[in-house]
Write an enzyme that holds these catalytic residues in place. Sequence first.
Site, mmCIF file in Angstrom:
data_model
loop_
_atom_site.group_PDB
_atom_site.id
_atom_site.type_symbol
_atom_site.label_atom_id
_atom_site.label_comp_id
_atom_site.label_asym_id
_atom_site.label_seq_id
_atom_site.Cartn_x
_atom_site.Cartn_y
_atom_site.Cartn_z
ATOM 1 N N SER A 22 -56.507 25.383 56.690
ATOM 2 C CA SER A 22 -57.823 25.080 57.254
ATOM 3 C C SER A 22 -58.829 24.783 56.137
ATOM 4 O O SER A 22 -58.703 25.319 55.034
ATOM 5 C CB SER A 22 -58.275 26.313 58.049
ATOM 6 N N PRO A 23 -59.832 23.939 56.401
ATOM 7 C CA PRO A 23 -60.811 23.676 55.350
ATOM 8 C C PRO A 23 -61.525 24.952 54.895
ATOM 9 O O PRO A 23 -61.951 25.751 55.727
ATOM 10 C CB PRO A 23 -61.809 22.709 56.007
ATOM 11 N N GLN A 99 -62.218 17.166 55.135
ATOM 12 C CA GLN A 99 -63.279 17.354 56.134
ATOM 13 C C GLN A 99 -64.586 16.854 55.522
ATOM 14 O O GLN A 99 -64.947 17.271 54.422
ATOM 15 C CB GLN A 99 -63.403 18.841 56.461
ATOM 16 N N TYR A 186 -73.887 22.995 61.145
ATOM 17 C CA TYR A 186 -74.259 21.940 60.208
ATOM 18 C C TYR A 186 -74.831 20.750 60.986
ATOM 19 O O TYR A 186 -74.949 20.802 62.214
ATOM 20 C CB TYR A 186 -73.065 21.579 59.312
ATOM 21 N N ARG A 234 -63.784 18.765 64.024
ATOM 22 C CA ARG A 234 -63.912 20.226 64.208
ATOM 23 C C ARG A 234 -65.185 20.511 64.976
ATOM 24 O O ARG A 234 -66.264 20.002 64.611
ATOM 25 C CB ARG A 234 -63.926 20.967 62.872
ATOM 26 N N ARG A 332 -57.945 32.401 55.837
ATOM 27 C CA ARG A 332 -57.900 33.558 54.939
ATOM 28 C C ARG A 332 -56.478 34.021 54.631
ATOM 29 O O ARG A 332 -56.187 34.414 53.493
ATOM 30 C CB ARG A 332 -58.733 34.702 55.532
#
Length: 390
Positions: A22-23, A99, A186, A234, A332
């Site tokens: 994942s980014p 991304q 964002y 996303r 993570r």
Amino acid sequence: MVKLFESIAFRGVELGNRIVVSPMGMYSADNGYVTPFHLVHYGKFAMGGAGLVFVEQTSVSRKGRITNGDPGLWEDGQIDGMRQIVHVIKSQGSKAAIQINHGGRKSSQQRAFRGNSHLTDRDIEMGEETWVPTGPSDVAFSDGFQTPIPLSKDGLTGVRDAFVATARRAVLAGFDVIELHMAHGYLLQSFLSPLANFRTDEYGGSLENRMRFPLEVTRAVRAALPSATPLFVRISATDWIDGGWEIEDSIVFSRKLKELGVDLVDCSTGGNLRAGSTNANLGRGPGYQVPFAERIRHEAAIATGAVGMIRTPDFAEKILQDGRADLIFMARQMLFDPFWALHAAEHFGLTGNFEKWPEQYAWWLAKWGGALRANGESLDGLERYREAAE
Ligand SMILES: Cc1cc2nc3c(=O)[nH]c(=O)nc-3n(C[C@H](O)[C@H](O)[C@H](O)COP(=O)(O)O)c2cc1C
């Protein structure tokens, strides 16, 4: 058949398995340029066997950076460093994704590992650059954050064009998959969410109006990409806040994304706030965001990525077997175990002779497994060596 290790194709790109790194922003670029840290960081995940490795949120403009450490593709000089990362990822058999993002009202912050908050006077004394962010409306993200300047029509055109130019540079760098960041508060998500968008023009108010700018960006980026290049988006499937963006909105939005040629919706949540509040009511627990990937997959009939507290191979496999998502994104746990995909293959007994591992390692690991067994020792995974390797 273990679904996690079934290949899957999006347009002209075939992933060898369903495991995605994942980014993850590392906030370690130098003036928007990637460094040797990034080469090692991303190369390691590719060596670890993930089908798709994401390069972190990368800014479409200098002022769209979340922090001073964000990488960018806002100028041609930044392509070369990214090309090297792509080269390293692909040399290990993975596909490379990026991304692309504009931080909007969450721009001009301190790097996450230094506090993830607004920049202080001391940070500025230490050389961190600060700037006034832009957003849909003049409402700050949270207490202590700067009030953004609302984007004018020309400003919106500029941001849209910056996404297009960045996507083109990403293709030139060799990325296989491009993802638009429309999550976590964002810029693009802040247009979608009524918690951040208070505009009275055609870009605010109704759901249709709030979706307008993100959809314009999607349409323009899709048109600029080669037809064989997949486009992912996303989203934050919910704000987790009453009166905010909800899963029902995400389903409507995902149907529109599909119509525009988006290939997969990557289903995250949260990251946006109501003015004055500091905490969203985040649901937490294993796979807490999977129900969103599941609903969007079924109700918008588009491929989805599941992400969030997915750690074990059995759980990841069950999500796929139950038809709740098409790809498993992991963040993570990949930092903890960059070789997670190879360990998962071992877990399912798929690489008894370590044949999915880099060939430079496989022979030695198989021999070592044999030696350990002869010694009466066992090391997770290694005991599944084959007789032939002894
Ligand atoms: C260090 C770190 C950086 C992150 N940066 C990004 C990012 O650049 N873009 C993004 O969409 N999500 C980012 N995330 C969120 C992750 O991609 C992921 O959605 C989230 O961590 C939940 O997955 P996990 O439980 O597997 O960690 C980041 C997470 C971490 C831990």
